[in-house]
Design a protein around this motif. Structure first.
Motif, PDB file in Angstrom:
ATOM      1  N   SER A 249      21.097  -0.326   3.498  1.00  0.00           N
ATOM      2  CA  SER A 249      19.718  -0.388   3.576  1.00  0.00           C
ATOM      3  C   SER A 249      18.947   0.531   4.544  1.00  0.00           C
ATOM      4  N   ALA A 250      19.339   0.414   5.617  1.00  0.00           N
ATOM      5  CA  ALA A 250      19.067   1.227   6.794  1.00  0.00           C
ATOM      6  C   ALA A 250      19.151   2.505   6.489  1.00  0.00           C
ATOM      7  N   ARG A 251      19.935   3.153   5.785  1.00  0.00           N
ATOM      8  CA  ARG A 251      20.243   4.583   5.534  1.00  0.00           C
ATOM      9  C   ARG A 251      18.926   5.047   4.196  1.00  0.00           C
ATOM     10  N   ARG A 252      18.965   3.965   3.445  1.00  0.00           N
ATOM     11  CA  ARG A 252      17.929   4.110   2.266  1.00  0.00           C
ATOM     12  C   ARG A 252      16.620   4.248   3.067  1.00  0.00           C
ATOM     13  N   TYR A 253      16.032   3.484   4.035  1.00  0.00           N
ATOM     14  CA  TYR A 253      14.791   3.345   4.712  1.00  0.00           C
ATOM     15  C   TYR A 253      14.491   4.689   5.640  1.00  0.00           C
ATOM     16  N   LEU A 254      15.843   5.213   6.078  1.00  0.00           N
ATOM     17  CA  LEU A 254      15.798   6.601   6.740  1.00  0.00           C
ATOM     18  C   LEU A 254      15.487   7.715   6.093  1.00  0.00           C
ATOM     19  N   ARG A 255      15.598   7.475   4.737  1.00  0.00           N
ATOM     20  CA  ARG A 255      15.527   8.640   3.871  1.00  0.00           C
ATOM     21  C   ARG A 255      14.057   8.696   3.545  1.00  0.00           C
ATOM     22  N   GLU A 256      13.181   7.611   3.665  1.00  0.00           N
ATOM     23  CA  GLU A 256      11.937   7.560   3.215  1.00  0.00           C
ATOM     24  C   GLU A 256      11.239   9.035   3.958  1.00  0.00           C
ATOM     25  N   ALA A 257      10.355   9.518   3.354  1.00  0.00           N
ATOM     26  CA  ALA A 257       9.552  10.804   4.143  1.00  0.00           C
ATOM     27  C   ALA A 257       8.469  10.289   4.682  1.00  0.00           C
ATOM     28  N   VAL A 258       8.408  10.613   5.768  1.00  0.00           N
ATOM     29  CA  VAL A 258       7.413  10.009   7.190  1.00  0.00           C
ATOM     30  C   VAL A 258       6.471  11.502   7.580  1.00  0.00           C
ATOM     31  N   PRO A 259       5.140  11.353   7.715  1.00  0.00           N
ATOM     32  CA  PRO A 259       4.299  12.255   8.241  1.00  0.00           C
ATOM     33  C   PRO A 259       4.884  12.929   9.624  1.00  0.00           C
TER      34      PRO A 259
ATOM     35  N   ILE B  75       1.026  -1.312  -0.012  1.00  0.00           N
ATOM     36  CA  ILE B  75      -0.005  -0.103   0.013  1.00  0.00           C
ATOM     37  C   ILE B  75       0.854   1.273  -0.130  1.00  0.00           C
ATOM     38  N   GLY B  76       2.162   1.153  -0.034  1.00  0.00           N
ATOM     39  CA  GLY B  76       3.053   2.144  -0.025  1.00  0.00           C
ATOM     40  C   GLY B  76       3.203   2.996   1.297  1.00  0.00           C
ATOM     41  N   VAL B  77       4.222   3.811   1.361  1.00  0.00           N
ATOM     42  CA  VAL B  77       4.443   4.507   2.715  1.00  0.00           C
ATOM     43  C   VAL B  77       3.272   5.503   2.774  1.00  0.00           C
ATOM     44  N   GLY B  78       2.718   6.238   1.870  1.00  0.00           N
ATOM     45  CA  GLY B  78       1.606   6.978   2.025  1.00  0.00           C
ATOM     46  C   GLY B  78       0.419   6.505   2.384  1.00  0.00           C
ATOM     47  N   GLY B  79       0.153   4.984   1.840  1.00  0.00           N
ATOM     48  CA  GLY B  79      -0.979   4.349   2.473  1.00  0.00           C
ATOM     49  C   GLY B  79      -0.923   4.065   3.864  1.00  0.00           C
ATOM     50  N   TRP B  80       0.072   4.025   4.578  1.00  0.00           N
ATOM     51  CA  TRP B  80       0.321   3.602   5.749  1.00  0.00           C
ATOM     52  C   TRP B  80       0.376   4.838   6.938  1.00  0.00           C
ATOM     53  N   GLY B  81       0.155   5.834   6.403  1.00  0.00           N
ATOM     54  CA  GLY B  81      -0.082   6.908   7.050  1.00  0.00           C
ATOM     55  C   GLY B  81       0.718   7.031   8.298  1.00  0.00           C
ATOM     56  N   VAL B  82       0.482   7.574   9.540  1.00  0.00           N
ATOM     57  CA  VAL B  82       1.464   7.679  10.703  1.00  0.00           C
ATOM     58  C   VAL B  82       1.581   6.072  11.089  1.00  0.00           C
ATOM     59  N   GLY B  83       0.921   5.157  10.753  1.00  0.00           N
ATOM     60  CA  GLY B  83       1.323   3.704  11.013  1.00  0.00           C
ATOM     61  C   GLY B  83       2.450   3.236  10.401  1.00  0.00           C
ATOM     62  N   VAL B  84       3.128   3.899   9.601  1.00  0.00           N
ATOM     63  CA  VAL B  84       4.442   3.474   8.803  1.00  0.00           C
ATOM     64  C   VAL B  84       5.515   3.692   9.835  1.00  0.00           C
ATOM     65  N   GLY B  85       5.306   4.400  10.916  1.00  0.00           N
ATOM     66  CA  GLY B  85       6.300   4.205  11.939  1.00  0.00           C
ATOM     67  C   GLY B  85       6.482   2.805  12.528  1.00  0.00           C
ATOM     68  N   ALA B  86       5.454   2.240  12.710  1.00  0.00           N
ATOM     69  CA  ALA B  86       5.600   0.786  13.354  1.00  0.00           C
ATOM     70  C   ALA B  86       6.360  -0.064  12.156  1.00  0.00           C
TER      71      ALA B  86
END
Length: 933
Positions: free
Chosen positions: A660-670, A632-643
């Motif tokens: 990979s960890a650095r790549r995931y940390l670059r993901e934009a989160v709300p 569902i993509g990072v956007g579909g996860w909303g604030v729940g993406v943190g978990a």
């Protein structure tokens, strides 16, 4: 072979495939005619069955044999034009017929017929005469009268009369047909459609053998109709798509025109029946099509039989979807709308499927009937129950486009959000603002407002959500219990997921269990037990675990309960019941996969990743987390993406995959994520990345901020986020052993059970603050607890620490034995190894923080499984012995005599064929539920 100029602009060579018998029959008639025995041949076949091709081929034969050929082709318009066919025949004469021209001018039909017949008989005396009339069913009556005069006199003449008719379409000339058939010189030539072999032969002649092997599909598509087969061949020449293939997606122009030509040449009744069938499609029976067209079933039977003969339909259905598309696409938009509206009304009146009615309403593109909106809504709900979101979305979106009532529009939009949430949560965002405005205007009830609040919070729409929280907090329970249950559920949701937004003065007390006689709904139950597990000092008591299991046992996986199911699973996870949680999660995930509901799959995959992480299975944790985020993509996860993103970040960090960890940390989160429980899990994972990459102050800041928020929100459960021991590990690296010890001791007082995996992990950190002798004792206890809890990641770390502790005490054999065991676990869990200067001995790697280099590569011995040869008592003794316990210590722990311990070890060594404790197999811990029992 003859050649025919195609109406589509290309010269198509036409081979008379499977017509050898028919040609021979006509040849025999011609031979008898040459001998003075006049014959009549009636070529009968469906439209496009090859009648004209056969007649033209036969005409060439007649000319070659020296016969005088007169031919004509009747058309539909000729029926009302006197002598239209006769004029065509006489125009073929080598010399003009002057007497007939005068007779035609006189207009006396009987005289013209008699004179023309006499003249043709005279001509047959000079040379054999062949008279060919194609489509005779369209011929005018005066011309047919002349033909019948010939019929009655040609027995001893040299005249061959060949007529071609469309099967079953001579009802306009019943008297002529009766008179014709009773003649002794009459012969019928019935033209059958092509067989599959015939289609193959046609395809091979024009397209080659590679395409001809698909002739079976082409035959099923056309029923052997020559015109349709030839159209497929022409379309293939242009597009390259193989005729009749199931994967053929486009409707070729030649095939479309051929279908329409067959229908129009068959007559208005066939065309009308085909259009009715194209509109009704799968919902059309003979009786229903007749009612739809305003005709009786008996009147419709003949056109349907004609369509079957044509190869257009089979068993009352179009042979191929492209055949239906050709008919359907030919309808004008206005006619299409009228037909679909009529079909919807018909199906509604006769009790047809609500989804079929809705499909016709949507296809009509505009409806004004009041009942239409209700039908569309019911159809959407029915499709949703069948896990078919696409038509459900189509129904509701169309209903919204024609609905004018504001309250009704709000209800439809709310349903649309619920449907879209199943597969595309991010796509539901654009509907939130109109729904929020509808709520302000009073168009949503309490339950709908509560649902809107959850969606707004999930997507981080804090300002709007805060207004709804304020609105709901002002409501008071009434006599109706439903709003009270809804409000209780909202309060519990805020407590465990969004505690920062609990209204001031509402308090944090939980009255969930106060009234056992009127329990709240399962959603409120699930929310309440999760809140209890996460609450400060509340602990994971048996009551919460029992209620969570009851919810999972009694809940169906559907849109209303999926949230409660996830909360119940989280209760088991944070109550440190990973095995139980895994069993339930796997079963639910299998059902979600089978039903194909994307958001359910993503949510359950995210929880499965968290379970795998707590069990130390880093490979599975990463796999499930990536699956959850991808679906569902990072956007579909909303604030729940943190978990989920936090789980993924922690897994790859533990594996040492820092890229990979650095790549995931670059993901934009709300930004709003950090105001929710889900942000705590992200902060902790980021802190562990900073710790693993020696950014100690950044790690301490993240862990400390976690602690501040958890304390403020009263979610200070170490089984959820053990922020104190996380911070203590940083402090150990910074050399502040005293503060690290204080934080660890404080965390241990918050843990309800000494058998908890969190307690075992805390003992390991506490060991880092102790002396060599104290460290050894604490690590042994930590390993026992972690071994029983199933957390392989922390167990591996503790084993490496224990190995180093033994080495520090000079016990190198024990150190090697335990290190080998830890290495096996690390390999199985996909972990990388690193030396931790805070807790480890100088030469030995540990797993506390996966490191910058791969510093340990000792080979791991493969040993046979001990479970197959050892008794439970022997495995318990062997497991403790493998951890370095003396016989006396094992005796004390298991409450058996030293002599019994020695006897068990003797049997273990003999059965496993080893000579010393250091040779004991590495997998013993997996077969001992609790070594300390």
């Amino acid at each position: 072979m003859s050649r025919k100029w195609s109406q589509w602009g290309m010269m198509v060579p036409v081979a008379l495939v499977e017509r050898e018998h028919d040609v021979q029959l006509l040849r025999n008639l011609l031979t008898a005619t040459f001998k003075g025995h006049g014959k009549i041949g009636l070529v009968s076949g469906a439209v496009a069955s090859g009648k004209t091709e056969l007649l033209r081929s036969f005409a060439d034969l007649c000319t070659d044999e020296g016969a005088l050929l007169l031919n004509a082709t009747a058309t539909r318009t000729d029926r009302t034009v006197p002598f239209a066919v006769l004029r065509q025949l006489l125009d073929c004469l080598p010399a003009p017929a002057e007497p007939l021209a005068e007779l035609f001018a006189s207009g006396v039909a009987s005289d013209v017929s008699r004179t023309a017949a006499a003249m043709l008989l005279d001509l047959s005396e000079q040379a054999p005469l062949v008279v060919v009339v194609d489509d005779v069913h369209h011929a005018d009556e005066p011309s047919m009268d002349c033909v019948m005069r010939l019929v009655n006199r040609l027995r001893s003449s040299r005249i061959l009369l060949v007529l071609a008719e469309s099967s079953g379409d001579w009802s306009v000339h019943p008297a002529f047909r009766i008179e014709l058939v009773r003649q002794t010189q009459f012969h019928r030539v019935r033209l059958a459609p092509l067989t599959a072999d015939g289609v193959s032969e046609m395809c091979s002649q024009h397209l080659g053998q590679d395409v001809a092997r698909h002739a079976q599909e082409a035959h099923r598509m056309t029923g052997g109709n020559r015109l349709l087969v030839r159209a497929l061949i022409e379309d293939h020449a242009e597009s390259g798509e193989l005729p009749g293939r199931a994967d053929c997606s486009s409707l070729g122009e030649s095939f479309r025109q051929a279908v329409l030509t067959c229908l129009r040449r068959s007559g208005p009744d066939e065309l009308e029946a085909a259009r009715g069938l194209a509109v009704l499609d799968a919902t059309g029976s003979t009786h229903r099509i007749a009612e739809f067209l305003g005709r009786g079933p008996d009147a419709l039977r003949r056109p349907l039989q004609s369509l079957q003969t044509l190869g257009i339909i089979e068993d009352g259905r179009f042979r191929h979807r492209l055949t239906r598309a050709a008919v359907y696409d030919d309808l004008a938009p206005q006619m299409l709308a009228e037909l679909h509206t009529r079909a919807a009304q018909l199906l509604s009146d006769c009790g047809g499927s609500v989804t079929d009615v809705a499909d016709h309403l949507v296809a009509a593109k505009h409806v004004s009937a009041d009942w239409a909106i209700a039908v569309l809504q019911r159809a959407a709900e029915e499709s949703l129950a069948a896990d078919d979101e696409e038509p459900a979305i189509r129904y509701i979106e169309f209903a919204l486009s024609v609905c004018t009532g504001e309250r009704q529009r709000a209800l439809l939009r709310m349903l649309l959000v619920q449907i879209k949430w199943r597969s595309d949560p991010e796509g539901a965002v654009r509907h939130l603002t109109p729904l929020f405005e509808a709520q302000r205007e009073g168009h949503l009830d309490v339950e709908q407002t509560a649902y809107l609040l959850r969606v707004l919070m999930w997507h981080g729409r804090i300002q709007e959500a805060t207004e709804l929280i304020k609105h709901l907090s002002c409501l008071r329970p009434s006599a109706n219990e439903a709003p009270s249950a809804v409000l209780t559920g909202v309060h519990n949701l805020l407590r465990h997921a969004y505690p920062q937004f609990i209204p001031h003065g509402s308090g944090g007390s939980n009255h969930f269990f106060d009234n056992a006689t009127t329990p709240p709904g399962q959603q409120a139950q699930a929310s309440a037990v999760l809140s209890s597990v996460l609450a400060e000092t509340a602990g994971a008591d048996e009551r919460c675990i029992r209620v969570a299991e009851q919810i999972l046992q009694s809940s169906q996986l559907n849109d209303e309960m999926v949230e409660s199911v996830c909360w119940a699973l989280q209760t088991l996870i944070y109550a440190e019941q990973p095995v139980l949680a895994e069993r339930w999660c796997d079963a639910l995930l299998a059902e979600a996969d089978t039903r194909g509901v994307v958001t359910w799959q993503a949510a359950l995959s995210g929880l499965r990743a968290e379970i795998a992480l707590r069990e130390g299975d880093l490979v599975q944790a990463e796999r499930y987390a990536v699956k959850a985020l991808t679906m569902i993509g990072v956007g579909g996860w909303g604030v729940g993406v943190g978990a989920t993103l936090g789980t993924l970040l922690q897994a790859v960090t533990a594996r040492g995959d820092f890229e990979s960890a650095r790549r995931y940390l670059r993901e934009a989160v709300p930004a709003a994520m950090f105001q929710t429980r889900y942000g705590l899990m992200y902060l902790r994972a980021r802190g562990h990345y900073y710790l693993a990459t020696d950014r100690l102050q950044a790690a301490l800041a993240d862990f400390s901020y976690c602690g501040e928020l958890m304390t403020l929100w009263q979610l200070d459960s170490p089984t959820f986020v053990p922020w104190r021991t996380d911070a203590a590990q940083v402090l150990l690296r910074l050399g502040d052993h005293e503060q690290a010890r204080a934080l660890t001791k404080e965390q241990m007082t918050h843990i309800g059970s000494r058998a908890s995996r969190t307690y075992g992990a805390s003992l390991r950190v506490l060991a880092g603050t102790a002396s060599h002798r104290g460290r050894l004792s604490l690590l042994k206890e930590s390993v026992e607890i972690l071994q029983a809890s199933g957390d392989r990641l922390t167990l591996t770390q503790a084993l490496f620490d224990l190995s180093c502790a033994h080495e520090g005490m000079g016990e190198f054999g024990k150190a090697q034995m335990i290190s080998r065991r830890a290495g096996r676990l690390a390999k199985e869990g996909g972990m990388r190894r690193k030396q931790d200067p805070a807790l480890a001995c100088p030469e030995e790697p540990v797993m506390l923080h996966p490191g910058q280099t791969e510093s340990w590569s000792r080979p791991v011995e493969e040993t046979a499984s001990a479970a197959d040869v050892l008794t439970l008592s022997e495995r318990r003794v062997a497991a403790l012995a493998s951890l370095g316990y003396t016989n006396r210590e094992i005796s004390s722990k298991l409450h058996i005599t030293v002599s019994t311990v020695e006897q068990h070890l003797t049997k273990v060594f003999r059965k496993l064929r080893v000579k010393r404790r250091t040779d004991l197999p590495v997998e013993l811990e997996f077969h001992v539920a609790s070594p300390a029992c």
